[in-house]
Every structure is written in C-alpha cells, then in structure tokens.
Design a protein around this motif. Sequence first.
Motif, PDB file in Angstrom:
ATOM      1  N   ARG A 153       0.859  -1.178   0.000  1.00  0.00           N
ATOM      2  CA  ARG A 153       0.000   0.000   0.000  1.00  0.00           C
ATOM      3  C   ARG A 153       0.897   1.231   0.000  1.00  0.00           C
ATOM      4  NH1 ARG A 153      -1.648  -4.609   2.526  1.00  0.00           N
ATOM      5  NH2 ARG A 153      -3.828  -4.737   3.041  1.00  0.00           N
ATOM      6  N   LEU A 154       0.406   2.318  -0.590  1.00  0.00           N
ATOM      7  CA  LEU A 154       1.086   3.608  -0.504  1.00  0.00           C
ATOM      8  C   LEU A 154       0.339   4.468   0.497  1.00  0.00           C
ATOM      9  CD1 LEU A 154       1.908   4.662  -4.189  1.00  0.00           C
ATOM     10  CD2 LEU A 154       3.433   3.684  -2.480  1.00  0.00           C
ATOM     11  N   GLY A 155       1.084   5.251   1.280  1.00  0.00           N
ATOM     12  CA  GLY A 155       0.499   6.210   2.199  1.00  0.00           C
ATOM     13  C   GLY A 155       0.853   7.607   1.740  1.00  0.00           C
ATOM     14  N   ILE A 156      -0.112   8.509   1.785  1.00  0.00           N
ATOM     15  CA  ILE A 156       0.069   9.870   1.286  1.00  0.00           C
ATOM     16  C   ILE A 156      -0.347  10.873   2.356  1.00  0.00           C
ATOM     17  CG2 ILE A 156      -0.599  11.528  -0.508  1.00  0.00           C
ATOM     18  CD1 ILE A 156       0.841   9.127  -1.705  1.00  0.00           C
ATOM     19  N   ASP A 157       0.551  11.829   2.639  1.00  0.00           N
ATOM     20  CA  ASP A 157       0.229  12.966   3.505  1.00  0.00           C
ATOM     21  C   ASP A 157       0.217  14.205   2.627  1.00  0.00           C
ATOM     22  OD1 ASP A 157      -0.130  14.514   5.940  1.00  0.00           O
ATOM     23  OD2 ASP A 157       1.944  15.155   5.643  1.00  0.00           O
ATOM     24  N   VAL A 158      -0.973  14.746   2.348  1.00  0.00           N
ATOM     25  CA  VAL A 158      -1.122  15.888   1.457  1.00  0.00           C
ATOM     26  C   VAL A 158      -0.942  17.176   2.245  1.00  0.00           C
ATOM     27  CG1 VAL A 158      -2.671  17.087  -0.143  1.00  0.00           C
ATOM     28  CG2 VAL A 158      -2.757  14.593   0.038  1.00  0.00           C
ATOM     29  N   GLY A 159       0.003  17.989   1.820  1.00  0.00           N
ATOM     30  CA  GLY A 159       0.215  19.296   2.426  1.00  0.00           C
ATOM     31  C   GLY A 159       0.109  20.384   1.381  1.00  0.00           C
ATOM     32  N   LYS A 160       0.156  21.623   1.814  1.00  0.00           N
ATOM     33  CA  LYS A 160       0.060  22.741   0.879  1.00  0.00           C
ATOM     34  C   LYS A 160       1.290  22.860  -0.015  1.00  0.00           C
ATOM     35  CE  LYS A 160      -2.934  25.508   3.790  1.00  0.00           C
ATOM     36  NZ  LYS A 160      -3.061  26.711   4.595  1.00  0.00           N
ATOM     37  N   ALA A 161       2.474  22.570   0.537  1.00  0.00           N
ATOM     38  CA  ALA A 161       3.712  22.721  -0.222  1.00  0.00           C
ATOM     39  C   ALA A 161       4.345  21.395  -0.630  1.00  0.00           C
ATOM     40  CB  ALA A 161       4.727  23.524   0.603  1.00  0.00           C
ATOM     41  N   ARG A 162       4.096  20.341   0.169  1.00  0.00           N
ATOM     42  CA  ARG A 162       4.745  19.051  -0.066  1.00  0.00           C
ATOM     43  C   ARG A 162       3.789  17.906   0.208  1.00  0.00           C
ATOM     44  NH1 ARG A 162       7.482  22.408   2.633  1.00  0.00           N
ATOM     45  NH2 ARG A 162       6.743  21.562   4.596  1.00  0.00           N
ATOM     46  N   ILE A 163       4.116  16.762  -0.385  1.00  0.00           N
ATOM     47  CA  ILE A 163       3.328  15.544  -0.185  1.00  0.00           C
ATOM     48  C   ILE A 163       4.288  14.460   0.286  1.00  0.00           C
ATOM     49  CG2 ILE A 163       1.906  13.781  -1.301  1.00  0.00           C
ATOM     50  CD1 ILE A 163       1.267  16.031  -3.414  1.00  0.00           C
ATOM     51  N   GLY A 164       4.043  13.939   1.476  1.00  0.00           N
ATOM     52  CA  GLY A 164       4.852  12.840   1.981  1.00  0.00           C
ATOM     53  C   GLY A 164       4.325  11.532   1.426  1.00  0.00           C
TER      54      GLY A 164
ATOM     55  N   THR B 108       7.104   2.342   5.725  1.00  0.00           N
ATOM     56  CA  THR B 108       8.409   3.005   5.682  1.00  0.00           C
ATOM     57  C   THR B 108       8.333   4.201   4.727  1.00  0.00           C
ATOM     58  OG1 THR B 108       9.155   1.498   3.936  1.00  0.00           O
ATOM     59  CG2 THR B 108       9.751   0.913   6.188  1.00  0.00           C
ATOM     60  N   PRO B 109       9.160   5.223   4.965  1.00  0.00           N
ATOM     61  CA  PRO B 109       9.114   6.413   4.103  1.00  0.00           C
ATOM     62  C   PRO B 109       9.721   6.144   2.729  1.00  0.00           C
ATOM     63  CG  PRO B 109      10.848   6.634   5.748  1.00  0.00           C
ATOM     64  CD  PRO B 109      10.118   5.364   6.063  1.00  0.00           C
ATOM     65  N   ILE B 110       9.229   6.867   1.729  1.00  0.00           N
ATOM     66  CA  ILE B 110       9.793   6.780   0.377  1.00  0.00           C
ATOM     67  C   ILE B 110      10.421   8.113  -0.014  1.00  0.00           C
ATOM     68  CG2 ILE B 110       9.345   6.440  -2.076  1.00  0.00           C
ATOM     69  CD1 ILE B 110       7.117   4.594  -1.395  1.00  0.00           C
ATOM     70  N   GLU B 111       9.593   9.147  -0.122  1.00  0.00           N
ATOM     71  CA  GLU B 111      10.108  10.448  -0.539  1.00  0.00           C
ATOM     72  C   GLU B 111       9.091  11.540  -0.266  1.00  0.00           C
ATOM     73  OE1 GLU B 111       9.634  11.540  -5.094  1.00  0.00           O
ATOM     74  OE2 GLU B 111      10.380   9.482  -4.948  1.00  0.00           O
ATOM     75  N   THR B 112       9.531  12.772  -0.468  1.00  0.00           N
ATOM     76  CA  THR B 112       8.655  13.930  -0.382  1.00  0.00           C
ATOM     77  C   THR B 112       8.528  14.501  -1.780  1.00  0.00           C
ATOM     78  OG1 THR B 112       9.374  14.372   1.871  1.00  0.00           O
ATOM     79  CG2 THR B 112       8.309  16.180   0.694  1.00  0.00           C
ATOM     80  N   VAL B 113       7.298  14.652  -2.239  1.00  0.00           N
ATOM     81  CA  VAL B 113       7.010  15.158  -3.574  1.00  0.00           C
ATOM     82  C   VAL B 113       6.579  16.611  -3.448  1.00  0.00           C
ATOM     83  CG1 VAL B 113       5.496  14.898  -5.585  1.00  0.00           C
ATOM     84  CG2 VAL B 113       6.301  12.864  -4.353  1.00  0.00           C
TER      85      VAL B 113
ATOM     86  N   ILE C 196      11.279  15.650   5.618  1.00  0.00           N
ATOM     87  CA  ILE C 196      11.268  14.425   6.425  1.00  0.00           C
ATOM     88  C   ILE C 196       9.976  14.340   7.230  1.00  0.00           C
ATOM     89  CG2 ILE C 196      12.416  13.219   8.316  1.00  0.00           C
ATOM     90  CD1 ILE C 196      15.060  14.459   7.294  1.00  0.00           C
ATOM     91  N   VAL C 197       9.518  15.474   7.756  1.00  0.00           N
ATOM     92  CA  VAL C 197       8.263  15.498   8.523  1.00  0.00           C
ATOM     93  C   VAL C 197       7.118  14.969   7.662  1.00  0.00           C
ATOM     94  CG1 VAL C 197       6.506  17.014   9.533  1.00  0.00           C
ATOM     95  CG2 VAL C 197       8.899  17.313  10.133  1.00  0.00           C
ATOM     96  N   ASP C 198       7.074  15.363   6.405  1.00  0.00           N
ATOM     97  CA  ASP C 198       6.002  14.914   5.513  1.00  0.00           C
ATOM     98  C   ASP C 198       6.070  13.402   5.300  1.00  0.00           C
ATOM     99  OD1 ASP C 198       4.941  17.545   5.013  1.00  0.00           O
ATOM    100  OD2 ASP C 198       6.711  17.911   3.787  1.00  0.00           O
ATOM    101  N   GLN C 199       7.272  12.865   5.153  1.00  0.00           N
ATOM    102  CA  GLN C 199       7.423  11.418   4.986  1.00  0.00           C
ATOM    103  C   GLN C 199       7.024  10.678   6.263  1.00  0.00           C
ATOM    104  OE1 GLN C 199      11.205  10.111   3.318  1.00  0.00           O
ATOM    105  NE2 GLN C 199      11.405  12.089   2.280  1.00  0.00           N
ATOM    106  N   VAL C 200       7.453  11.207   7.414  1.00  0.00           N
ATOM    107  CA  VAL C 200       7.104  10.570   8.693  1.00  0.00           C
ATOM    108  C   VAL C 200       5.590  10.614   8.897  1.00  0.00           C
ATOM    109  CG1 VAL C 200       7.349  10.709  11.204  1.00  0.00           C
ATOM    110  CG2 VAL C 200       9.356  10.976   9.739  1.00  0.00           C
ATOM    111  N   ALA C 201       4.952  11.723   8.540  1.00  0.00           N
ATOM    112  CA  ALA C 201       3.496  11.817   8.659  1.00  0.00           C
ATOM    113  C   ALA C 201       2.826  10.777   7.755  1.00  0.00           C
ATOM    114  CB  ALA C 201       3.017  13.224   8.311  1.00  0.00           C
ATOM    115  N   ALA C 202       3.357  10.577   6.547  1.00  0.00           N
ATOM    116  CA  ALA C 202       2.807   9.558   5.640  1.00  0.00           C
ATOM    117  C   ALA C 202       2.970   8.166   6.242  1.00  0.00           C
ATOM    118  CB  ALA C 202       3.482   9.637   4.269  1.00  0.00           C
TER     119      ALA C 202
END
Length: 158
Positions: free
Chosen positions: A6-17, A29-34, A122-128
Amino acid sequence: MRAGVRLGIDVGKARIGVARSDAHGMLATPIETVPRAATGNADIGRILQIAAELDPIEIVVGLPLALSGGHTASTDDAVTFATALAAASGIPVRLVDERLSTVSAHSALRTSGKRQKGSRGIVDQVAAVIILQHALDTERGSALPPGSLVGTNEGSQE
C-alpha cells in the motif's frame, strides 16, 4: 489482512509525503517527499510513477479532520487531491482519519534529535508513515479495509 503493498500519502500545501508498506501489510516506511504542484499535476504524475514501480493494491490518503471531527480547508484539499489521484491512477484510494499525524511526526523527529529547520521534507514522509501504519494496524485489528473508498464507492468498506 489483505496481502499487497500500500502507498500512504500525507497531502500538504507545499509538499506531499509518500510512504509504502511491505507486501504483507505489516510495516510502513518512508519513500520520498514530492513537491506540491502549484499548477498542473506533476505531483500526481510522480506518485503514479512510484505506484507503477511498487504496484500497490491501494493508496491511503490522510484525511485531516478538525479535532472536533469537522471538515476544514485542508480536509477539502485532501479529498480533492485523493479524488484526482483515484481518477488518474485507477488504483483504489482510501481516505483515513489523520488527526495529529503531523504533530506526531514533529514529536518523533524531536525525540530522535532531528532539528526542525531542514526537516520539513522528512516530517512529511514521517506523517505519511504514521497515516499508513495507522491504516495497516486498523485493518489488522478489524479485518476490514480502513477508512472510506474515494469515488463512486465513497463510504464503502470494501
């Protein structure tokens, strides 16, 4: 517990974890910040590239509800993003309550000794990771897919 990544996504205004699970749905586990695309859909395009590499059974998007459970501008943004992602990918997309995931991510980074400055991606990835791990744990505990399915089956638990 359903098998599959499964993929996990944390949607933010500037970045997506972005995070992923193992094939057994046990550990996120984290992958990247988009970077979030101001115009166009380069952010969705990058997530689709990641999905093509990992072949997930579903994508879990964090739904940032207010502490009261109500909707906010961020809630609406996440729903809009999840809907666009579902339409573009053809992969089932689920919205899962993510209240306090970013707060938890900041706390985890502070505990690990990471400085706030320079840790935004990193915060965005950890949130994801937190969002996805919560979804995995919920499914393991209930034997039902987590959250609600985006699209024509919204609200379904299938």
